[in-house]
Scaffold this motif. Structure first.
Motif, PDB file in Angstrom:
ATOM      1  N   GLN A 140     -29.573 -28.581  11.700  1.00 50.30           N
ATOM      2  CA  GLN A 140     -28.918 -27.308  12.000  1.00 50.30           C
ATOM      3  C   GLN A 140     -28.301 -26.689  10.750  1.00 50.30           C
ATOM      4  OE1 GLN A 140     -26.548 -26.637  15.425  1.00 50.30           O
ATOM      5  NE2 GLN A 140     -27.726 -28.020  16.752  1.00 50.30           N
ATOM      6  N   THR A 141     -27.900 -27.504   9.771  1.00 48.32           N
ATOM      7  CA  THR A 141     -27.349 -26.948   8.537  1.00 48.32           C
ATOM      8  C   THR A 141     -28.417 -26.157   7.787  1.00 48.32           C
ATOM      9  OG1 THR A 141     -25.753 -28.756   8.355  1.00 48.32           O
ATOM     10  CG2 THR A 141     -26.192 -27.485   6.368  1.00 48.32           C
ATOM     11  N   VAL A 142     -29.646 -26.675   7.760  1.00 52.50           N
ATOM     12  CA  VAL A 142     -30.746 -25.920   7.158  1.00 52.50           C
ATOM     13  C   VAL A 142     -30.963 -24.620   7.927  1.00 52.50           C
ATOM     14  CG1 VAL A 142     -33.203 -25.939   6.603  1.00 52.50           C
ATOM     15  CG2 VAL A 142     -31.839 -28.008   6.258  1.00 52.50           C
ATOM     16  N   ALA A 143     -30.923 -24.691   9.251  1.00 49.96           N
ATOM     17  CA  ALA A 143     -31.093 -23.483  10.066  1.00 49.96           C
ATOM     18  C   ALA A 143     -29.954 -22.495   9.824  1.00 49.96           C
ATOM     19  CB  ALA A 143     -31.165 -23.858  11.547  1.00 49.96           C
ATOM     20  N   LEU A 144     -28.744 -22.989   9.571  1.00 49.72           N
ATOM     21  CA  LEU A 144     -27.620 -22.105   9.259  1.00 49.72           C
ATOM     22  C   LEU A 144     -27.872 -21.330   7.966  1.00 49.72           C
ATOM     23  CD1 LEU A 144     -24.500 -24.317  10.095  1.00 49.72           C
ATOM     24  CD2 LEU A 144     -25.248 -22.266  11.313  1.00 49.72           C
ATOM     25  N   ALA A 145     -28.448 -21.996   6.965  1.00 47.50           N
ATOM     26  CA  ALA A 145     -28.757 -21.310   5.713  1.00 47.50           C
ATOM     27  C   ALA A 145     -29.764 -20.187   5.950  1.00 47.50           C
ATOM     28  CB  ALA A 145     -29.298 -22.301   4.684  1.00 47.50           C
ATOM     29  N   VAL A 146     -30.775 -20.455   6.770  1.00 47.57           N
ATOM     30  CA  VAL A 146     -31.771 -19.429   7.097  1.00 47.57           C
ATOM     31  C   VAL A 146     -31.101 -18.255   7.808  1.00 47.57           C
ATOM     32  CG1 VAL A 146     -33.860 -18.940   8.426  1.00 47.57           C
ATOM     33  CG2 VAL A 146     -33.655 -21.101   7.168  1.00 47.57           C
TER      34      VAL A 146
ATOM     35  N   ALA B 220     -10.415 -12.896  -5.218  1.00 46.52           N
ATOM     36  CA  ALA B 220     -11.542 -13.813  -5.345  1.00 46.52           C
ATOM     37  C   ALA B 220     -12.857 -13.078  -5.605  1.00 46.52           C
ATOM     38  CB  ALA B 220     -11.676 -14.666  -4.092  1.00 46.52           C
ATOM     39  N   ASP B 221     -13.766 -13.774  -6.265  1.00 56.12           N
ATOM     40  CA  ASP B 221     -15.123 -13.282  -6.458  1.00 56.12           C
ATOM     41  C   ASP B 221     -16.024 -13.662  -5.294  1.00 56.12           C
ATOM     42  OD1 ASP B 221     -14.972 -12.332  -9.381  1.00 56.12           O
ATOM     43  OD2 ASP B 221     -14.204 -14.380  -9.496  1.00 56.12           O
ATOM     44  N   TYR B 222     -15.663 -14.738  -4.584  1.00 57.46           N
ATOM     45  CA  TYR B 222     -16.501 -15.279  -3.514  1.00 57.46           C
ATOM     46  C   TYR B 222     -15.569 -15.705  -2.392  1.00 57.46           C
ATOM     47  CZ  TYR B 222     -21.418 -16.975  -3.057  1.00 57.46           C
ATOM     48  OH  TYR B 222     -22.736 -17.137  -2.741  1.00 57.46           O
ATOM     49  N   VAL B 223     -15.827 -15.266  -1.179  1.00 59.26           N
ATOM     50  CA  VAL B 223     -15.072 -15.719  -0.007  1.00 59.26           C
ATOM     51  C   VAL B 223     -16.022 -16.542   0.857  1.00 59.26           C
ATOM     52  CG1 VAL B 223     -13.780 -15.057   2.047  1.00 59.26           C
ATOM     53  CG2 VAL B 223     -13.540 -13.719  -0.062  1.00 59.26           C
ATOM     54  N   LEU B 224     -15.647 -17.793   1.114  1.00 58.59           N
ATOM     55  CA  LEU B 224     -16.444 -18.699   1.930  1.00 58.59           C
ATOM     56  C   LEU B 224     -15.784 -18.828   3.297  1.00 58.59           C
ATOM     57  CD1 LEU B 224     -17.096 -21.509  -0.713  1.00 58.59           C
ATOM     58  CD2 LEU B 224     -18.561 -19.546  -0.155  1.00 58.59           C
ATOM     59  N   PHE B 225     -16.523 -18.496   4.338  1.00 55.63           N
ATOM     60  CA  PHE B 225     -16.008 -18.595   5.702  1.00 55.63           C
ATOM     61  C   PHE B 225     -16.365 -19.967   6.278  1.00 55.63           C
ATOM     62  CE2 PHE B 225     -16.718 -13.912   5.311  1.00 55.63           C
ATOM     63  CZ  PHE B 225     -15.390 -13.522   5.454  1.00 55.63           C
ATOM     64  N   ALA B 226     -15.341 -20.721   6.665  1.00 61.19           N
ATOM     65  CA  ALA B 226     -15.566 -22.036   7.258  1.00 61.19           C
ATOM     66  C   ALA B 226     -16.201 -21.869   8.634  1.00 61.19           C
ATOM     67  CB  ALA B 226     -14.250 -22.802   7.367  1.00 61.19           C
ATOM     68  N   LEU B 227     -17.341 -22.516   8.849  1.00 61.64           N
ATOM     69  CA  LEU B 227     -18.044 -22.416  10.128  1.00 61.64           C
ATOM     70  C   LEU B 227     -17.730 -23.617  11.009  1.00 61.64           C
ATOM     71  CD1 LEU B 227     -21.723 -21.227   9.510  1.00 61.64           C
ATOM     72  CD2 LEU B 227     -19.743 -19.868  10.214  1.00 61.64           C
ATOM     73  N   PRO B 228     -17.496 -23.401  12.295  1.00 63.45           N
ATOM     74  CA  PRO B 228     -17.347 -24.524  13.225  1.00 63.45           C
ATOM     75  C   PRO B 228     -18.728 -25.035  13.620  1.00 63.45           C
ATOM     76  CG  PRO B 228     -17.119 -22.467  14.424  1.00 63.45           C
ATOM     77  CD  PRO B 228     -17.349 -22.097  12.976  1.00 63.45           C
ATOM     78  N   SER B 229     -19.377 -25.740  12.702  1.00 55.43           N
ATOM     79  CA  SER B 229     -20.784 -26.096  12.882  1.00 55.43           C
ATOM     80  C   SER B 229     -21.014 -26.941  14.127  1.00 55.43           C
ATOM     81  CB  SER B 229     -21.291 -26.852  11.651  1.00 55.43           C
ATOM     82  OG  SER B 229     -20.461 -27.970  11.365  1.00 55.43           O
TER      83      SER B 229
ATOM     84  N   ILE C 171     -25.957 -23.927  16.369  1.00 55.89           N
ATOM     85  CA  ILE C 171     -26.564 -22.876  15.571  1.00 55.89           C
ATOM     86  C   ILE C 171     -26.434 -21.508  16.235  1.00 55.89           C
ATOM     87  CG2 ILE C 171     -28.826 -23.467  16.531  1.00 55.89           C
ATOM     88  CD1 ILE C 171     -28.109 -21.934  13.053  1.00 55.89           C
ATOM     89  N   ASP C 172     -26.601 -21.420  17.555  1.00 57.33           N
ATOM     90  CA  ASP C 172     -26.554 -20.108  18.204  1.00 57.33           C
ATOM     91  C   ASP C 172     -25.179 -19.475  18.048  1.00 57.33           C
ATOM     92  OD1 ASP C 172     -29.187 -20.347  18.975  1.00 57.33           O
ATOM     93  OD2 ASP C 172     -28.708 -21.122  20.974  1.00 57.33           O
ATOM     94  N   TYR C 173     -24.121 -20.252  18.329  1.00 59.33           N
ATOM     95  CA  TYR C 173     -22.774 -19.711  18.206  1.00 59.33           C
ATOM     96  C   TYR C 173     -22.491 -19.320  16.755  1.00 59.33           C
ATOM     97  CZ  TYR C 173     -17.772 -19.096  18.271  1.00 59.33           C
ATOM     98  OH  TYR C 173     -16.532 -18.549  18.127  1.00 59.33           O
ATOM     99  N   CYS C 174     -22.846 -20.200  15.810  1.00 57.73           N
ATOM    100  CA  CYS C 174     -22.512 -19.942  14.412  1.00 57.73           C
ATOM    101  C   CYS C 174     -23.295 -18.762  13.853  1.00 57.73           C
ATOM    102  CB  CYS C 174     -22.746 -21.200  13.580  1.00 57.73           C
ATOM    103  SG  CYS C 174     -21.526 -22.502  13.873  1.00 57.73           S
ATOM    104  N   SER C 175     -24.546 -18.589  14.283  1.00 53.67           N
ATOM    105  CA  SER C 175     -25.310 -17.431  13.830  1.00 53.67           C
ATOM    106  C   SER C 175     -24.668 -16.140  14.327  1.00 53.67           C
ATOM    107  CB  SER C 175     -26.753 -17.537  14.327  1.00 53.67           C
ATOM    108  OG  SER C 175     -27.493 -16.403  13.932  1.00 53.67           O
TER     109      SER C 175
END
Length: 345
Positions: A29-35, A309-318, A322-326
């Motif tokens: 699912q982490t790979v799918a999150l990147a996609v 900041a130059d980059y803001v990273l949003f913490a995902l509740p993985s 995948i459906d919820y996180c997408s």
């Protein structure tokens, strides 16, 4: 807001009806999150590295898979715990991943966060990996020494003495291989304090700062973190180096749009920092930013560290799947766009 990405811990649970029931499903699912993140226009897909827990551990095979399934998005870590790493082996792995992320042309997409790591469940984890402290050493010192050797290696410097019988009698020092040009400009030091930010700047690295700081002077978290970014940038400017200069921060953000959002996340509404002690010293963490999209945007706009900041990273509740996180990433992209982000939500 200049760049946005997600940061996934890769948590899983074997509880009944869990959406991420085991480690295998977590990495897939982490790979799918990147996609999905690339589809939503995000700039980066980052993972956190923890050992001996139900979260992501060995990052390089996962980063390679994420890079292979995407074409544009950064793949990164926040952070690789150097207490567990052989710096030269890590340099080889990082070079391979970065080359894979380049495709046939263009720069590499690996954004490699490294550091001493955070408090963890295992009391003897490093020893189980074969690493021991010498008398008088601390893990913070070891992490900095390993970072220096790793960065030397990825820059192409010779790190091993050649065998004259194999190199036609010409003395030489051999670099690791394969190298990936430009990777030395994409190393991020995980800084949990102002002093950590100064170290990152002095050493010419980028800096990533999470939702927790191992310091507290009583001021709000975001103000202390903004000061950390200022101190980092001043140290970097004074260093005379050109291998860093960017700062990233992590935020937990949930825009609530519908009844499902309120049912799943609504109870996490927070307005105050959390203050306590960790690793023997004071600690302060920022609240989760939760509410209707307009309210979330206002709170982010008032966040001094997010603005710096130059980059803001949003913490995902993985662990929610995948459906919820997408769907969450789509909402975060819209909020970021309202705050000046130039991506395509």
């Amino acid at each position: 807001m200049k760049k946005i990405g997600f940061l996934s811990f890769g948590h899983w649970s074997d509880a009944p009806r869990a959406r991420v029931p085991d480690g295998g499903e977590s990495v897939r699912q982490t790979v799918a999150l990147a996609v999905a993140a690339e589809r939503h226009g995000f700039d980066g897909a980052w993972v956190r590295v923890h050992h001996f827990s139900h979260s992501l551990s060995a990052p390089f095979p996962l980063l390679a898979a994420m890079a292979a399934r995407t074409t544009r998005i950064d793949v990164g870590t926040a952070v690789v715990d150097l207490r567990y790493e052989n710096p030269l082996y890590m340099a080889e792995e990082a070079g391979i991943v970065d080359q894979l992320s380049r495709g046939s042309s263009g720069p590499g997409r690996l954004q490699l966060g490294i550091g001493r790591g955070s408090p963890e469940e295992a009391a003897d984890g490093q020893e189980r990996f074969g690493y021991f402290l010498e008398e008088g050493q601390t893990w913070s010192e070891v992490a900095r020494e390993r970072a220096a050797l790793f960065r030397k290696a990825i820059s192409g410097a010779g790190v091993a003495v050649s065998n004259p019988l194999m190199t036609h009698g010409t003395p030489a020092r051999l670099p690791v291989a394969p190298l990936s040009p430009g990777l030395e400009h994409r190393i991020w030091w995980g800084a949990g304090s102002r002093a950590g930010g100064v170290f990152a700047g002095t050493e010419g690295m980028n800096m990533v700062s999470s939702t927790l700081m191992l310091q507290d002077d009583g001021r709000p978290f975001h103000i202390q973190q903004a000061d950390q970014i200022t101190a980092y940038r001043e140290a970097y400017a004074a260093s005379g180096l050109d291998t860093g200069g960017q700062a990233a921060v992590v935020r937990t953000v949930f825009p609530l749009v519908n009844g499902d959002d309120n049912r799943v996340i609504g109870q996490l509404r927070e307005t105050e920092d959390t203050v306590g002690r960790l690793d023997g010293g004071p600690a302060r963490s920022g609240p989760a930013i939760t509410g209707p999209p307009a309210e979330v945007a206002d709170r982010l706009a008032e966040d001094d560290a997010v603005g710096a900041a130059d980059y803001v990273l949003f913490a995902l509740p993985s662990q929610f799947g995948i459906d919820y996180c997408s769907d969450l990433m789509a909402k975060l992209a819209r909020v970021a766009h309202d705050l000046g982000w130039k991506g395509q939500p």
